[in-house]
Design an enzyme around this catalytic site. Structure first.
Site, PDB file in Angstrom:
ATOM      1  N   LYS A 175       1.083  -1.005  -0.186  1.00 35.54           N
ATOM      2  CA  LYS A 175       0.040  -0.358  -0.432  1.00 35.54           C
ATOM      3  C   LYS A 175       0.593   0.990   0.221  1.00 35.54           C
ATOM      4  O   LYS A 175       2.029   1.621   0.445  1.00 35.54           O
ATOM      5  CB  LYS A 175      -0.837  -0.047   1.059  1.00 35.54           C
ATOM      6  CG  LYS A 175      -2.213  -1.240   1.512  1.00 35.54           C
ATOM      7  CD  LYS A 175      -2.773  -0.695   0.149  1.00 35.54           C
ATOM      8  CE  LYS A 175      -3.984  -1.583  -0.015  1.00 35.54           C
ATOM      9  NZ  LYS A 175      -5.370  -1.574  -0.861  1.00 35.54           N
ATOM     10  N   ASP A 204      -0.039  -0.190  -5.014  1.00 36.06           N
ATOM     11  CA  ASP A 204      -1.969   0.060  -4.583  1.00 36.06           C
ATOM     12  C   ASP A 204      -2.063   1.522  -3.737  1.00 36.06           C
ATOM     13  O   ASP A 204      -1.870   1.531  -2.335  1.00 36.06           O
ATOM     14  CB  ASP A 204      -3.306  -1.084  -4.417  1.00 36.06           C
ATOM     15  CG  ASP A 204      -4.072  -0.728  -4.000  1.00 36.06           C
ATOM     16  OD1 ASP A 204      -4.790   0.481  -4.226  1.00 36.06           O
ATOM     17  OD2 ASP A 204      -5.142  -1.972  -3.744  1.00 36.06           O
ATOM     18  N   GLU A 230      -1.759   0.625  -8.989  1.00 40.04           N
ATOM     19  CA  GLU A 230      -3.359   0.470  -9.272  1.00 40.04           C
ATOM     20  C   GLU A 230      -3.869   1.178  -8.191  1.00 40.04           C
ATOM     21  O   GLU A 230      -3.673   2.879  -7.724  1.00 40.04           O
ATOM     22  CB  GLU A 230      -3.043  -0.611  -8.058  1.00 40.04           C
ATOM     23  CG  GLU A 230      -4.649  -1.464  -7.581  1.00 40.04           C
ATOM     24  CD  GLU A 230      -4.653  -2.132  -7.031  1.00 40.04           C
ATOM     25  OE1 GLU A 230      -6.165  -2.303  -6.295  1.00 40.04           O
ATOM     26  OE2 GLU A 230      -4.679  -3.098  -7.151  1.00 40.04           O
ATOM     27  N   GLU A 256     -11.378  -1.021  -8.983  1.00 36.15           N
ATOM     28  CA  GLU A 256     -12.343  -2.040  -7.979  1.00 36.15           C
ATOM     29  C   GLU A 256     -13.207  -1.058  -7.365  1.00 36.15           C
ATOM     30  O   GLU A 256     -15.116  -1.260  -6.800  1.00 36.15           O
ATOM     31  CB  GLU A 256     -11.685  -2.164  -6.934  1.00 36.15           C
ATOM     32  CG  GLU A 256     -10.327  -0.712  -6.641  1.00 36.15           C
ATOM     33  CD  GLU A 256      -9.884  -1.584  -5.089  1.00 36.15           C
ATOM     34  OE1 GLU A 256     -10.812  -1.097  -4.209  1.00 36.15           O
ATOM     35  OE2 GLU A 256      -8.884  -1.245  -5.472  1.00 36.15           O
ATOM     36  N   ASP A 279     -14.612  -5.879  -9.096  1.00 35.13           N
ATOM     37  CA  ASP A 279     -14.822  -6.827  -7.950  1.00 35.13           C
ATOM     38  C   ASP A 279     -15.787  -7.641  -8.059  1.00 35.13           C
ATOM     39  O   ASP A 279     -17.153  -6.775  -8.214  1.00 35.13           O
ATOM     40  CB  ASP A 279     -14.342  -6.119  -6.556  1.00 35.13           C
ATOM     41  CG  ASP A 279     -14.913  -7.019  -5.251  1.00 35.13           C
ATOM     42  OD1 ASP A 279     -15.658  -7.461  -5.481  1.00 35.13           O
ATOM     43  OD2 ASP A 279     -14.054  -6.870  -4.592  1.00 35.13           O
ATOM     44  N   HIS A 306     -10.391  -7.876  -8.201  1.00 32.48           N
ATOM     45  CA  HIS A 306      -9.970  -7.483  -7.118  1.00 32.48           C
ATOM     46  C   HIS A 306     -10.923  -8.068  -6.627  1.00 32.48           C
ATOM     47  O   HIS A 306     -11.920  -8.536  -6.871  1.00 32.48           O
ATOM     48  CB  HIS A 306     -10.373  -5.929  -6.877  1.00 32.48           C
ATOM     49  CG  HIS A 306     -10.110  -5.285  -5.502  1.00 32.48           C
ATOM     50  ND1 HIS A 306     -11.942  -5.504  -4.070  1.00 32.48           N
ATOM     51  CD2 HIS A 306      -9.377  -5.177  -4.514  1.00 32.48           C
ATOM     52  CE1 HIS A 306     -11.339  -5.069  -3.370  1.00 32.48           C
ATOM     53  NE2 HIS A 306     -10.231  -4.265  -3.327  1.00 32.48           N
ATOM     54  N   GLU A 343      -5.998 -11.883  -5.685  1.00 37.71           N
ATOM     55  CA  GLU A 343      -5.691 -11.072  -5.055  1.00 37.71           C
ATOM     56  C   GLU A 343      -5.823 -11.927  -3.701  1.00 37.71           C
ATOM     57  O   GLU A 343      -6.916 -12.981  -3.428  1.00 37.71           O
ATOM     58  CB  GLU A 343      -6.490  -9.827  -4.801  1.00 37.71           C
ATOM     59  CG  GLU A 343      -5.395  -8.969  -3.402  1.00 37.71           C
ATOM     60  CD  GLU A 343      -6.351  -7.491  -3.386  1.00 37.71           C
ATOM     61  OE1 GLU A 343      -5.525  -7.138  -3.372  1.00 37.71           O
ATOM     62  OE2 GLU A 343      -7.660  -7.425  -4.346  1.00 37.71           O
TER      63      GLU A 343
END
Length: 392
Positions: A175, A204, A230, A256, A279, A306, A343
């Site tokens: 992240k 991300d 991302e 996502e 997602d 996602h 993921e």
């Protein structure tokens, strides 16, 4: 096969001291919304939505708006039902809670159909390109100490990244976006030093940047050999996405926070992404995920979904991944390059790991596609009830 009843379950599990942060907010709990649909011949299907914001609006959309339109209908007419429910809520529900609600219902109807035909969903769709999917480890989130002093947390971050490598993961996603570009670069340098150059690194940002700051961050990512960037900018900022793709060499991933085939069509026509990330519990379910993949293939854009939520979300994503062709096709598929991955968040997730009677376990850093009927998994209802805050 008539739909007899529809129930929703709002699930919530506090994490306490294991709270973690993305760029947007802390995660003090795991939460989601499950829907249970039962037919007149006793078949039960499970679906999931309500993962992103409060789950209660999603439950309300199902209970008070969508469910009354489904009771008494044929559960096998899932594509007709999807179109009818979407049309009935189009004026006020093209994004957000109503599409999450529709996603949950759609997944449950696919589960019912697979159980009726006594085959897994991917076989019902008519595609089984793979029986397992390599997983990437999503981790290296922020902790409270990162906000106080990034330097003091680098040792913990290094150990975390090493642990993922030692566990056999060949790809790790970290992240970024909560701290300054300079501080996040220090974090990524520590991770890269810990895992070496033979492990793929993804990042991300959870739409933390303007296009200008994302370009600055992207230059640092390129120097570290990061394989995708991302959600660099706001999901509404289509021009920002396109600007990044025209300037940076690093692949741009996103989607996502996007809904339905129409939302993804806009991403593709505006030249926003190199990798599409619907997602299934958000974008419209398995039915809409297949439509999104079809549109993506016409732009030669790979789909890597996602995945977030409970064991139901994980099973649905795996069924979907079994159906994805190599994009573009080669005789030697390569994960991330033209073959999908899944993921696998490494923070504590009781909704994923404890809710199923037989949890989906990692083996050699891969997840097997469930081969049982429907989603191929069964809910442990005692665990469900222990996590259930609201039952309608």
């Amino acid at each position: 096969m008539i739909i007899k009843s529809i129930n929703t379950f709002v699930l919530r599990v506090p994490l306490g001291a294991k709270t973690f942060y993305s760029s947007q907010c802390p995660f003090p709990e795991r939460k989601s919304l499950l829907v249970r649909i039962e037919t007149d011949n006793g078949i039960i299907g499970w679906g999931e939505g309500g993962q992103y914001g409060p789950a209660e609006p999603v439950a309300a959309a199902i209970t008070h708006v969508l469910a009354p339109q489904l009771i008494g209908r044929n559960a096998l007419d899932r594509l007709c039902l999807w179109e009818e429910l979407y049309a009935a809520t189009r004026d006020f529900g093209r994004q957000g809670s109503y599409i999450e609600a529709l996603s949950a219902i759609d997944i449950a109807l696919w589960d019912i159909a697979g159980k009726f035909h006594q085959c897994p969903i991917h076989q019902l769709i008519g595609a089984s390109f793979r029986d397992h999917v390599p997983a990437y480890a999503t981790g290296c989130y922020y902790r409270e100490e990162d906000l106080r002093d990034v330097h003091s947390s680098l040792a913990r971050l290094t150990e975390e990244a090493k642990a993922y490598k030692e566990a056999g993961f060949r790809t790790i996603k970290a992240k970024i976006g909560l701290l300054s570009i300079e501080e996040d670069t220090l974090r990524l340098q520590a991770i890269r030093s810990a895992i070496g150059n033979d492990i793929d690194l993804l990042v991300d940002a959870n739409h933390a940047y303007t296009a200008a700051s994302a370009i600055r961050m992207g230059r640092a990512l390129e120097s570290l050999g990061v394989k995708w960037f991302e959600e660099p900018v706001l999901p509404e900022d289509k021009e920002g996405y396109a600007r990044l793709r025209s300037i940076l060499d690093i692949p741009i991933a996103g989607g996502e926070c996007e809904y339905t085939r129409w939302g993804f069509k806009d991403l593709f026509t505006h030249g926003c992404v190199d990798i599409a990330q619907p997602d299934l519990c958000v974008c419209g379910g398995i039915s809409e995920g297949l439509r999104i993949q079809s549109i993506a293939s016409s732009y030669n854009i790979p789909v890597i979904p996602h995945a977030w939520g409970s064991g139901i979300a994980l099973a649905a994503t795996l069924q979907f991944l079994a159906c994805l062709p190599i994009q573009p096709h080669t005789a030697n598929p390569i994960a991330l390059q033209n073959a999908p991955m899944i993921e696998y968040d490494r923070n504590p997730n009781p909704l994923r790991d404890d809710l199923l009677r037989e949890p989906i376990r990692l083996q050699d850093s891969c997840l097997a596609i469930p081969q049982g009927a429907g989603l191929g998994v069964e809910i442990d209802e005692a665990v469900l009830n222990s996590y259930c805050e609201v039952k309608a």
